[in-house]
Design a protein around this motif. Structure first.
Motif, mmCIF file in Angstrom:
data_model
loop_
_atom_site.group_PDB
_atom_site.id
_atom_site.type_symbol
_atom_site.label_atom_id
_atom_site.label_comp_id
_atom_site.label_asym_id
_atom_site.label_seq_id
_atom_site.Cartn_x
_atom_site.Cartn_y
_atom_site.Cartn_z
ATOM 1 N N VAL A 195 -22.705 45.059 7.513
ATOM 2 C CA VAL A 195 -23.772 44.366 7.922
ATOM 3 C C VAL A 195 -24.447 43.509 6.671
ATOM 4 C CG1 VAL A 195 -25.119 46.473 7.345
ATOM 5 C CG2 VAL A 195 -25.976 44.938 9.248
ATOM 6 N N VAL A 196 -24.477 44.232 5.402
ATOM 7 C CA VAL A 196 -25.282 43.612 4.481
ATOM 8 C C VAL A 196 -24.350 42.049 4.329
ATOM 9 C CG1 VAL A 196 -25.980 43.524 2.056
ATOM 10 C CG2 VAL A 196 -25.818 45.602 3.413
ATOM 11 N N GLY A 197 -25.504 41.078 4.142
ATOM 12 C CA GLY A 197 -25.061 39.800 4.077
ATOM 13 C C GLY A 197 -24.510 38.853 5.562
ATOM 14 N N ALA A 198 -24.358 39.747 6.605
ATOM 15 C CA ALA A 198 -24.171 39.119 7.908
ATOM 16 C C ALA A 198 -25.310 38.879 8.647
ATOM 17 C CB ALA A 198 -23.567 40.201 8.679
ATOM 18 N N GLN A 199 -25.195 37.827 9.536
ATOM 19 C CA GLN A 199 -26.104 37.142 10.452
ATOM 20 C C GLN A 199 -26.565 38.251 11.422
ATOM 21 O OE1 GLN A 199 -26.698 34.039 8.521
ATOM 22 N NE2 GLN A 199 -27.482 33.812 10.608
ATOM 23 N N ALA A 200 -27.968 38.363 11.906
ATOM 24 C CA ALA A 200 -28.630 39.190 12.610
ATOM 25 C C ALA A 200 -27.674 38.957 14.010
ATOM 26 C CB ALA A 200 -29.817 39.120 12.871
ATOM 27 N N GLY A 201 -27.181 39.981 14.975
ATOM 28 C CA GLY A 201 -26.803 39.689 16.156
ATOM 29 C C GLY A 201 -25.189 39.219 16.186
ATOM 30 N N HIS A 202 -24.478 39.795 15.074
ATOM 31 C CA HIS A 202 -23.279 39.282 14.900
ATOM 32 C C HIS A 202 -22.038 40.180 15.489
ATOM 33 C CE1 HIS A 202 -23.625 42.432 11.769
ATOM 34 N NE2 HIS A 202 -22.086 42.234 11.741
ATOM 35 N N VAL A 203 -22.320 41.419 15.780
ATOM 36 C CA VAL A 203 -21.383 42.547 16.214
ATOM 37 C C VAL A 203 -20.876 41.927 17.449
ATOM 38 C CG1 VAL A 203 -20.763 44.714 16.418
ATOM 39 C CG2 VAL A 203 -21.969 44.166 14.576
ATOM 40 N N GLU A 204 -19.685 41.728 17.336
ATOM 41 C CA GLU A 204 -18.741 41.404 18.710
ATOM 42 C C GLU A 204 -18.832 42.527 19.773
ATOM 43 O OE1 GLU A 204 -16.772 38.420 20.573
ATOM 44 O OE2 GLU A 204 -17.324 38.421 18.440
ATOM 45 N N GLY A 205 -19.280 42.283 21.000
ATOM 46 C CA GLY A 205 -19.017 43.464 22.056
ATOM 47 C C GLY A 205 -20.558 44.209 22.236
ATOM 48 N N PHE A 206 -21.575 43.876 21.308
ATOM 49 C CA PHE A 206 -22.720 44.564 21.279
ATOM 50 C C PHE A 206 -23.751 43.648 22.033
ATOM 51 C CE2 PHE A 206 -26.917 46.047 19.944
ATOM 52 C CZ PHE A 206 -26.729 47.336 20.506
ATOM 53 N N ARG A 207 -24.513 44.185 23.188
ATOM 54 C CA ARG A 207 -25.539 43.706 23.683
ATOM 55 C C ARG A 207 -26.851 43.596 22.937
ATOM 56 N NH1 ARG A 207 -25.596 44.343 29.884
ATOM 57 N NH2 ARG A 207 -27.226 42.937 29.626
ATOM 58 N N TYR A 208 -27.203 42.562 22.238
ATOM 59 C CA TYR A 208 -28.447 42.129 21.533
ATOM 60 C C TYR A 208 -29.514 41.879 22.588
ATOM 61 C CZ TYR A 208 -25.678 42.724 17.352
ATOM 62 O OH TYR A 208 -24.840 43.297 16.516
ATOM 63 N N SER A 209 -30.760 42.058 22.019
ATOM 64 C CA SER A 209 -31.796 41.561 22.829
ATOM 65 C C SER A 209 -31.907 39.946 22.392
ATOM 66 C CB SER A 209 -33.160 42.192 22.351
ATOM 67 O OG SER A 209 -33.286 41.968 20.773
ATOM 68 N N ASP A 210 -32.678 39.253 23.189
ATOM 69 C CA ASP A 210 -32.760 37.988 22.850
ATOM 70 C C ASP A 210 -33.448 37.509 21.716
ATOM 71 O OD1 ASP A 210 -31.426 37.099 25.146
ATOM 72 O OD2 ASP A 210 -33.342 36.975 26.353
ATOM 73 N N ALA A 211 -34.305 38.409 21.368
ATOM 74 C CA ALA A 211 -35.259 38.665 20.019
ATOM 75 C C ALA A 211 -34.196 38.690 18.792
ATOM 76 C CB ALA A 211 -36.165 39.522 20.024
ATOM 77 N N MET A 212 -33.320 39.776 18.967
ATOM 78 C CA MET A 212 -32.338 39.881 17.725
ATOM 79 C C MET A 212 -31.490 38.588 17.851
ATOM 80 S SD MET A 212 -31.694 41.724 15.142
ATOM 81 C CE MET A 212 -32.276 43.200 15.310
ATOM 82 N N LYS A 213 -30.812 38.388 18.784
ATOM 83 C CA LYS A 213 -29.945 37.074 18.679
ATOM 84 C C LYS A 213 -30.734 35.566 18.287
ATOM 85 C CE LYS A 213 -28.624 37.674 23.068
ATOM 86 N NZ LYS A 213 -27.991 37.423 24.255
ATOM 87 N N GLY A 214 -31.924 35.559 18.616
ATOM 88 C CA GLY A 214 -32.726 34.327 18.310
ATOM 89 C C GLY A 214 -33.216 34.594 17.028
ATOM 90 N N SER A 215 -33.276 35.697 16.317
ATOM 91 C CA SER A 215 -34.038 35.893 15.099
ATOM 92 C C SER A 215 -33.513 34.757 13.996
ATOM 93 C CB SER A 215 -34.228 37.210 14.388
ATOM 94 O OG SER A 215 -32.651 37.650 14.093
ATOM 95 N N GLY A 216 -32.442 34.347 13.849
ATOM 96 C CA GLY A 216 -31.914 33.384 12.859
ATOM 97 C C GLY A 216 -31.620 34.222 11.266
ATOM 98 N N LEU A 217 -31.982 35.546 11.371
ATOM 99 C CA LEU A 217 -32.170 36.340 10.080
ATOM 100 C C LEU A 217 -30.580 36.346 9.531
ATOM 101 C CD1 LEU A 217 -34.681 38.978 10.755
ATOM 102 C CD2 LEU A 217 -34.983 37.012 9.558
#
Length: 131
Positions: A64-86
């Motif tokens: 996770v350290v250094g990865a984009q937020a919402g990056h894990v394949e197969g996990f259903r993230y909230s729109d807020a997390m996917k769109g955070s750009g963090l």
């Protein structure tokens, strides 16, 4: 020349303001990954950390350290997390682990956060070892 002096004064003032802001902002405490692994046990109800382990209520946090937020394949993230750009660097993880719903309003994580700075630093140090 008279026009240059106000510009220089503003520029110097801006630089001084930025420098003071940098000095006033708290630096991340040095973390201990062994202690962080112990603190992280609170997170294991929802997260896995082994490479290739399945997601739980929360995503697997391996790498996770250094990865984009919402990056894990197969996990259903909230729109807020996917769109955070963090990007999950140390500073962003520290802010998120302090109060997850403040950093990313509308994210699904129910955890209220880790109030102790040292606990956050230790968890981040532990997560940094997961590569």
């Amino acid at each position: 020349m008279p026009r240059l002096l106000p510009a220089l004064a503003i520029s110097s003032l801006s630089i001084a303001t930025l420098a003071l802001g940098a000095l006033a902002s708290p630096a991340l405490a040095a973390g201990d990954p062994v202690k962080g692994e112990q603190v992280f046990k609170r997170c294991m109800t929802c997260h896995t950390t082994a490479q290739g382990a399945p997601n739980k209520v929360g995503p697997n946090l391996f790498g996770v350290v250094g990865a984009q937020a919402g990056h894990v394949e197969g996990f259903r993230y909230s729109d807020a997390m996917k769109g955070s750009g963090l990007t999950w660097d140390e500073a962003t993880l520290d802010a998120y682990l302090t109060k997850p719903r403040e950093l990313i309003p509308g994210n699904k994580m129910a955890f209220v956060g880790l109030p102790k700075e040292q606990d956050r630093a230790d968890v981040i140090a532990y997560l940094s070892t997961l590569k």
